[in-house]
Enzyme design. Structure first.
Site, mmCIF file in Angstrom:
data_model
loop_
_atom_site.group_PDB
_atom_site.id
_atom_site.type_symbol
_atom_site.label_atom_id
_atom_site.label_comp_id
_atom_site.label_asym_id
_atom_site.label_seq_id
_atom_site.Cartn_x
_atom_site.Cartn_y
_atom_site.Cartn_z
ATOM 1 N N LYS A 174 0.842 -1.193 0.000
ATOM 2 C CA LYS A 174 0.000 0.000 0.000
ATOM 3 C C LYS A 174 0.878 1.244 0.000
ATOM 4 C CE LYS A 174 -3.912 -2.140 0.143
ATOM 5 N NZ LYS A 174 -4.946 -1.977 -0.893
ATOM 6 N N ASP A 203 -0.500 0.068 -4.486
ATOM 7 C CA ASP A 203 -1.931 0.417 -4.457
ATOM 8 C C ASP A 203 -2.122 1.680 -3.628
ATOM 9 O OD1 ASP A 203 -4.676 0.504 -4.301
ATOM 10 O OD2 ASP A 203 -4.928 -1.540 -3.536
ATOM 11 N N GLU A 229 -2.009 0.864 -8.553
ATOM 12 C CA GLU A 229 -3.459 0.625 -8.495
ATOM 13 C C GLU A 229 -4.172 1.839 -7.911
ATOM 14 O OE1 GLU A 229 -4.255 -3.275 -6.988
ATOM 15 O OE2 GLU A 229 -6.062 -2.623 -5.930
ATOM 16 N N GLU A 255 -11.755 -1.985 -8.548
ATOM 17 C CA GLU A 255 -12.435 -2.485 -7.338
ATOM 18 C C GLU A 255 -13.575 -1.588 -6.890
ATOM 19 O OE1 GLU A 255 -8.745 -2.163 -4.692
ATOM 20 O OE2 GLU A 255 -10.304 -1.517 -3.336
ATOM 21 N N ASP A 278 -14.756 -6.876 -9.567
ATOM 22 C CA ASP A 278 -15.013 -7.635 -8.341
ATOM 23 C C ASP A 278 -16.475 -8.083 -8.362
ATOM 24 O OD1 ASP A 278 -15.543 -8.456 -5.704
ATOM 25 O OD2 ASP A 278 -13.944 -7.182 -4.936
ATOM 26 N N HIS A 305 -10.198 -8.018 -8.071
ATOM 27 C CA HIS A 305 -10.100 -7.612 -6.668
ATOM 28 C C HIS A 305 -10.947 -8.591 -5.858
ATOM 29 C CE1 HIS A 305 -11.663 -5.213 -3.170
ATOM 30 N NE2 HIS A 305 -10.353 -5.038 -3.039
HETATM 31 C C1 0YR Z 1 -9.035 -2.434 2.910
HETATM 32 N N1 0YR Z 1 -7.174 -4.335 -2.398
HETATM 33 C C2 0YR Z 1 -7.654 -3.313 -1.747
HETATM 34 C C3 0YR Z 1 -9.092 -3.232 1.720
HETATM 35 C C4 0YR Z 1 -8.375 -3.671 -0.495
HETATM 36 C C5 0YR Z 1 -8.418 -2.601 0.531
HETATM 37 O O1 0YR Z 1 -9.889 -1.360 2.698
HETATM 38 O O2 0YR Z 1 -10.430 -3.412 1.396
HETATM 39 O O3 0YR Z 1 -7.173 -2.134 0.836
HETATM 40 O O4 0YR Z 1 -9.692 -3.986 -0.811
HETATM 41 O O5 0YR Z 1 -7.508 -2.201 -2.155
HETATM 42 O O6 0YR Z 1 -6.609 -4.202 -3.543
HETATM 43 MG MG MG Z 2 -6.891 -2.121 -4.193
#
Ligand code: 0YR
Ligand code: MG
Length: 370
Positions: A174, A203, A229, A255, A278, A305
């Site tokens: 992240k 991401d 992402e 997502e 998703d 996702h």
């Molecule tokens: C936490 N995955 C994401 C989780 C995830 C989020 O909010 O739901 O980080 O879904 O971005 O790619």
């Molecule tokens: Mg994501």
């Protein structure tokens, strides 16, 4: 086969180490509000949405399933999924208040439960019913080692463990934290720890403005990053298009997109490279398939996702030709009758008949206590 009854279900499963955060979300539990669709054969189909376990909102989703869609489903043959999907999707009183949002999430859970029944009735795992093969290679990349609230040392040691002990060849980090230099330091440290061969995804969960994204995501290529992402706001087609034209690192998103037409706009504009539909945000498996076909027509890989925590998507990836890589997050693992299985960084094709979201006894006992 006829639908006789809808059973409301809300599951709240704890996330790793009691709490995770990305740049925009902080959560202690993953939510799975959904439904068991009962039939006169005794078969029950299960489908869930994926949420941040906010109980009042989860109740709205379940309420919409039971009271808005329920009366349209009772007495119908669940195996006629596509016809039922059209009927529910086109119901004007419902889409009048939401062609996205709660009503759409509710429809997604219903659609999954209907496909679950169709596959259970056929005695086949969904991937087989859809024409897939267990021989197909479906690689897993792991997101659970890269949360933004974990210190750098934890992220590095978790990613190393995922690669060296569990056999993953791809992990996601992240980014989009308060300090962009810290984002880059974390990416650099993980790249150093894992070596050049492991793929690293990043991401930003929609955090940056376009200039911030140009500046920070523009430097990710130095670390050979597989994709960035959701660099900027979820719905901004033009911004993502401009970014895609400006930086070298490919863009992944999807997502937060509710409909096939949202995906059409991004894909057609050249604003996305890795398409991330998703099933729990789209209206289920039915709409997922539409998006995956569309992506394939544009030569774009589909990397779902996992708002379903990969239970349904594992089936879809063994079936759809655009899918060969799938995210892994383990939070529903202890609640499912057949939790997603990965060895050496690759998914194993599920064996049980159905679409993969049947809760186990433990989960059902928890619900009955609530
Ligand atoms: C936490 N995955 C994401 C989780 C995830 C989020 O909010 O739901 O980080 O879904 O971005 O790619
Ligand atoms: Mg994501």
């Amino acid at each position: 086969m006829k639908i006789t009854k809808l059973e409301p279900i809300i599951l709240h499963a704890p996330v790793t180490r009691g709490g995770i955060a990305d740049s925009t979300h902080t959560l202690s539990h993953w939510g799975a509000p959904g439904v068991g669709i009962h039939t006169d054969t005794g078969l029950v189909g299960y489908g869930f949405s994926g949420t941040h376990a906010h109980l009042p909102t989860d109740r709205l989703i379940v309420d919409c399933i039971l009271n808005s869609y329920g009366p349209l489903l009772i007495g119908e043959d669940p195996r006629e999924v596509l016809a039922l999907w059209e009927k529910l999707h086109k119901r004007a009183e419902i889409y009048w208040v939401g062609r996205a949002g709660i009503t759409h999430l509710a429809l997604g859970a219903v659609d999954i439960a209907l496909w679950d029944l169709k596959a259970k009735d056929a005695g086949q795992p969904l991937w087989k019913l859809l024409g897939g093969s267990a021989q197909k290679s479906v690689e897993a990349y792991n997101t659970d080692g890269g949360w933004l609230n974990w210190p750098l040392e934890t992220v590095v040691s978790d990613c190393k463990r995922l690669v060296e002990e569990e056999g993953y060849r791809a992990v996601k980090l992240k980014v989009g934290g308060a300090n962009p230099r810290e984002d880059l330091r974390r990416v650099e440290a993980v790249r150093k720890a894992l070596g050049p061969e492991i793929r690293i995804m990043t991401d930003a969960n929609g955090r940056w403005t376009l200039p911030q994204a140009i500046q920070t995501a523009g430097r990710l290529a130095e670390f050979d990053i597989a994709w960035i992402e959701e660099p900027i706001y979820f719905d901004d087609v033009q911004g993502h298009k401009r970014l895609a034209e400006t930086i070298q690192t490919p863009i992944a998103l999807g997502e937060q997109l509710y409909t096939a037409s949202h995906f059409r706009d991004f894909i057609h504009a050249g604003a996305v490279h890795y398409v991330q539909p998703d099933v729990v945000r789209l209206a289920g498996i039915t709409e997922f398939w539409q998006v995956a076909d569309m992506a394939r027509c544009y030569s774009l890989p589909v990397v779902p996702h996992v708002g379903d925590m990969c239970q349904v998507h594992a089936h879809l990836c063994f079936a759809h030709p655009a899918c060969s890589l799938l995210e892994y997050i383990p939070w529903l693992h202890d609640w499912m009758q057949e939790p997603a299985k990965i060895t050496g960084g690759y998914y194993i094709a599920p064996e049980a008949p159905g679409a993969g979201m049947t809760p186990n006894r433990r989960a059902l006992a928890e619900i009955n206590k609530a």
